[in-house]
Each structure stands twice: as structure tokens, then as C-alpha cells.
Design a protein around this motif. Sequence first.
Motif, PDB file in Angstrom:
ATOM      1  N   THR A  10       9.988  -1.684   3.356  1.00 27.07           N
ATOM      2  CA  THR A  10       8.857  -0.824   3.684  1.00 27.07           C
ATOM      3  C   THR A  10       7.849  -0.732   2.552  1.00 27.07           C
ATOM      4  O   THR A  10       6.730  -0.303   2.752  1.00 27.07           O
ATOM      5  CB  THR A  10       9.344   0.604   4.009  1.00 27.07           C
ATOM      6  N   ALA A  12       5.282  -2.252   0.204  1.00 31.58           N
ATOM      7  CA  ALA A  12       4.439  -3.430   0.052  1.00 31.58           C
ATOM      8  C   ALA A  12       4.159  -3.665  -1.420  1.00 31.58           C
ATOM      9  O   ALA A  12       3.619  -2.808  -2.100  1.00 31.58           O
ATOM     10  CB  ALA A  12       3.125  -3.240   0.805  1.00 31.58           C
ATOM     11  N   GLU A  14       2.194  -5.051  -4.382  1.00 25.35           N
ATOM     12  CA  GLU A  14       0.833  -5.488  -4.629  1.00 25.35           C
ATOM     13  C   GLU A  14       0.858  -6.831  -5.353  1.00 25.35           C
ATOM     14  O   GLU A  14       1.523  -6.985  -6.368  1.00 25.35           O
ATOM     15  CB  GLU A  14       0.084  -4.458  -5.477  1.00 25.35           C
ATOM     16  N   TYR A  65       1.498 -12.803   1.224  1.00 25.84           N
ATOM     17  CA  TYR A  65       2.241 -11.654   1.728  1.00 25.84           C
ATOM     18  C   TYR A  65       2.904 -12.163   2.997  1.00 25.84           C
ATOM     19  O   TYR A  65       2.236 -12.755   3.857  1.00 25.84           O
ATOM     20  CB  TYR A  65       1.310 -10.485   2.020  1.00 25.84           C
ATOM     21  N   ARG A  91       2.826  -3.652  11.751  1.00 29.31           N
ATOM     22  CA  ARG A  91       2.736  -3.102  10.397  1.00 29.31           C
ATOM     23  C   ARG A  91       2.173  -4.120   9.420  1.00 29.31           C
ATOM     24  O   ARG A  91       1.433  -3.765   8.482  1.00 29.31           O
ATOM     25  CB  ARG A  91       4.114  -2.661   9.924  1.00 29.31           C
ATOM     26  N   GLU A  94      -1.401  -3.955   8.850  1.00 24.21           N
ATOM     27  CA  GLU A  94      -1.872  -2.785   8.107  1.00 24.21           C
ATOM     28  C   GLU A  94      -1.421  -2.793   6.653  1.00 24.21           C
ATOM     29  O   GLU A  94      -2.032  -2.119   5.820  1.00 24.21           O
ATOM     30  CB  GLU A  94      -1.355  -1.511   8.785  1.00 24.21           C
ATOM     31  N   GLU A  95      -0.383  -3.532   6.336  1.00 24.55           N
ATOM     32  CA  GLU A  95       0.198  -3.476   5.002  1.00 24.55           C
ATOM     33  C   GLU A  95      -0.081  -4.706   4.152  1.00 24.55           C
ATOM     34  O   GLU A  95       0.105  -4.667   2.931  1.00 24.55           O
ATOM     35  CB  GLU A  95       1.711  -3.239   5.109  1.00 24.55           C
ATOM     36  N   CYS A  96      -0.506  -5.796   4.760  1.00 20.31           N
ATOM     37  CA  CYS A  96      -0.898  -6.966   3.963  1.00 20.31           C
ATOM     38  C   CYS A  96      -2.056  -6.559   3.060  1.00 20.31           C
ATOM     39  O   CYS A  96      -3.084  -6.077   3.551  1.00 20.31           O
ATOM     40  CB  CYS A  96      -1.310  -8.120   4.883  1.00 20.31           C
ATOM     41  N   ASN A 170       7.349  -9.289   3.446  1.00 18.66           N
ATOM     42  CA  ASN A 170       7.187  -9.607   2.031  1.00 18.66           C
ATOM     43  C   ASN A 170       8.479  -9.978   1.324  1.00 18.66           C
ATOM     44  O   ASN A 170       8.750  -9.542   0.201  1.00 18.66           O
ATOM     45  CB  ASN A 170       6.494  -8.455   1.290  1.00 18.66           C
TER      46      ASN A 170
END
Length: 257
Positions: A10, A12, A14, A65, A91, A94-96, A170
Motif C-alpha cells: 500500500t 507507494a 517515490e 512504477y 489504485r 491514483e498512486e503511480c 510497485n
Amino acid sequence: MLDTVSESQTVACEPVPLSPRTREILERVGTANIANALLKRGFRNVCLQGVRAICKGLRMVGPAYTLRFIPAREDIDSMESYARADNMHRRAMEECPPDAVLVIDAFGNTRSSSAGDMMALRLKFRGVRGLVTDGGFRDVPGMRAVGLPAYQRQGVQPATPLAMHPVELNGPIGCAGVAIYPGDIIVGDGDGVVAIPRHLVDEVAEDAFEAEEYEEFAAWHIARGHTLLGMFPASPESRAIYDRWVESGRPPLENKA
């Protein structure tokens, strides 16, 4: 029954940003020269096999990612479960992170789509640099209209849950026969897509840039009748001539005519 998402999935991570110079180089040089630079360092399996751009003329550069799929199962995957906010496929859009490239391991599946035009639109709005799958996209005309650099094996119309289940964000994946680790630098052009191990990206970029510069020099001579022999690949003699030209400030080659 829905899959359980672990804490490690969950969060991400960077990606480490590219230096401005390295990004500038990678947005210019071809994937063929990047692959050659990696081959000099012993990396033979870096070119994603069988994936092609859906839009001509667009380039793609950014850290990977990743999203990994496995085959769908009928008691888990449905349009209802797909619509949930915790669906890992949705998700990913939205999270990449911005400036990253979303790389999808679809295990070569072309029975259902890896993404479509609405997902591409969301990624582009969020500043994502591109999208790659070893499967296929639906709504390809719409994706072309969005203008996000995207690479696939072939167009695929059916909805994702028909044949694919998302299991990890990821983490390390295989995409089109190449190992992709989060943060690896993904470069796409008209020839295809290449993956650069993150720790090598600066030196590989400089090497590819130098190769591209020499090719421009060699092409000028070949276009005016010089044989390939002794010019491309570079010979010690042609390289010495090139080096002297560089040292003299790269005067216009037309002066040599």
C-alpha cells in the motif's frame, strides 16, 4: 472474497528523480543506442519484446512504477469487485507518482485489457510520463486522443476482470520478457522500450549520447559517399578524426566539403 493487501503493497515508493541533464539526454537519444550502452556493461536482456507505441512521435522517459497481474478467478474477479475503491488496478492510476512510467505485468495476456482511455487520461492529468504493458489496451483510438505515450502488444477489447487479477503494486515484475524493478528507468521511442537499471542510468545516458553524436558525424560522411568500412562502427582512425573535430569546438561539417 477480496484479496488482502499487505502494508508493503500500500505504500507507494517515490522514485529517485533523474538529474535534468540525464533526462534531457534520454529524451533525445534512441533506445537502440541505450541498449548498446547497456550491452557494453554486460546487460543483454533490456529491450521489451513485442511492444509497440500506439502513438507515433511520442517519447517516454521515467522511473518504473509497477503493477502485476495474475490470471483471474471467477469467485474473486467481477465488475463489482473491480468497481471497489481498493481495487489495485484502479489504485495504480491514483498512486503511480508524477514523472514515473506505469509498467504493467499482464503475463502476456491478450484476453482482457490492461488499461483504457479513461485510465490513460487520469495518468496524464496526474503527470505520469507513460504506460507500458505486455498485454493490450482497450479504447485505443481514445488513448491516442489522450496523447499519453503508451506501448502494448496489441489492442484488446474485453474488460480487465474477465482474465486478469491485480496482485501487487510497485514490486519486481517481468514485462515483455524483461525484469523490471521499481525505479528502473524506462525509455520508449519509435523503436520500442528499453529498461535501464537505476544505478547505471547516468553513465548509460552519457555513453548513448556520445554514440549518437558520433553517428551524426558518421552519417554526414556516409551521405557524401564515404564507405561504411572504417567509419561505422568507428575505427581508431575515424574516431581520432571525430575526437579532433570535437576538440576544435565542432565546427560546421559543411566546412569540410
